[in-house]
Design an enzyme around this catalytic site. Sequence first.
Site, PDB file in Angstrom:
ATOM      1  CB  SER A 165      50.584 -22.934 -16.334  1.00 29.89           C
ATOM      2  OG  SER A 165      49.195 -22.735 -16.314  1.00 29.89           O
ATOM      3  N   GLY A 167      51.742 -20.219 -19.233  1.00 29.08           N
ATOM      4  CA  GLY A 167      51.320 -18.748 -19.940  1.00 29.08           C
ATOM      5  C   GLY A 167      50.888 -18.693 -21.463  1.00 29.08           C
ATOM      6  CG  ASN A 204      47.143 -18.760 -20.248  1.00 32.45           C
ATOM      7  OD1 ASN A 204      46.615 -18.203 -19.000  1.00 32.45           O
ATOM      8  ND2 ASN A 204      48.048 -19.713 -20.410  1.00 32.45           N
ATOM      9  CG  ASP A 218      47.593 -19.708  -8.452  1.00 33.53           C
ATOM     10  OD1 ASP A 218      46.813 -20.504  -8.090  1.00 33.53           O
ATOM     11  OD2 ASP A 218      48.564 -20.071  -9.389  1.00 33.53           O
ATOM     12  CG  HIS A 231      48.178 -22.633 -11.684  1.00 32.57           C
ATOM     13  ND1 HIS A 231      48.221 -21.170 -11.666  1.00 32.57           N
ATOM     14  CD2 HIS A 231      48.145 -22.730 -13.171  1.00 32.57           C
ATOM     15  CE1 HIS A 231      48.450 -20.639 -12.809  1.00 32.57           C
ATOM     16  NE2 HIS A 231      48.403 -21.678 -13.647  1.00 32.57           N
TER      17      HIS A 231
END
Length: 212
Positions: free
Chosen positions: A32, A69, A100, A181, A184
């Site tokens: 991402s 992801g 991740n 979030d 990011h």
Amino acid sequence: MATLCCVGFLLGLVAVAPAHAADRLIWALGDSLTAGYGLPPADGFTRQLERALRAQGVAARVANGGVSGDTTAQGRARLLWGLRGLGAKPDLAIVELGANDMLRGLPPAQARANLEVILAELKRRQIPILVAGMRASPNLGVPYARQFDAIYPALAAKYGARLYPFFLDGVAGQRALIQADGLHPNAQGVRIIVQRMLPHVRRAFGTLMRDG
């Protein structure tokens, strides 16, 4: 533990800006952070990097090979058809994977093995590589962090790749540069990442830059 952007774009999607015949091609293979999660397309990493290169007189297009992801295993699984989908051999591959794996607490040895396959294949195809590293979250403990953080410099050295040690350098931990979030980068954060990485990208081109 939440993964870094668990919702992916269509698998196999490679966003490529309109090409010109003389353009150098950069392929950014990642998750991402490469894909531009949570941002308008124009504010994502690949588009900002392309604009920054062109502003410095470098005729390049940056293909977005980021899938939100993705772990290193998923990046490895789509490596070959991702390369085929470009339609041309890239002049540079930026490999940004592993966040991740780390956020899920997957074994560092597993991430290393997957990244090694990716780098070995790119080297076999004589594609210059820039490895964009990641760092483990402190809450995972010192032994995990020591193993995980060592992956990127070790593999870059082994496969003759250039290394940008930490993709989020200058942005991680800066609330004003991170989306809501908490993971990011926002558009300003991406701008800082691009500014810091740009000299490494230019050096990774090597003689291609001088010839083109």
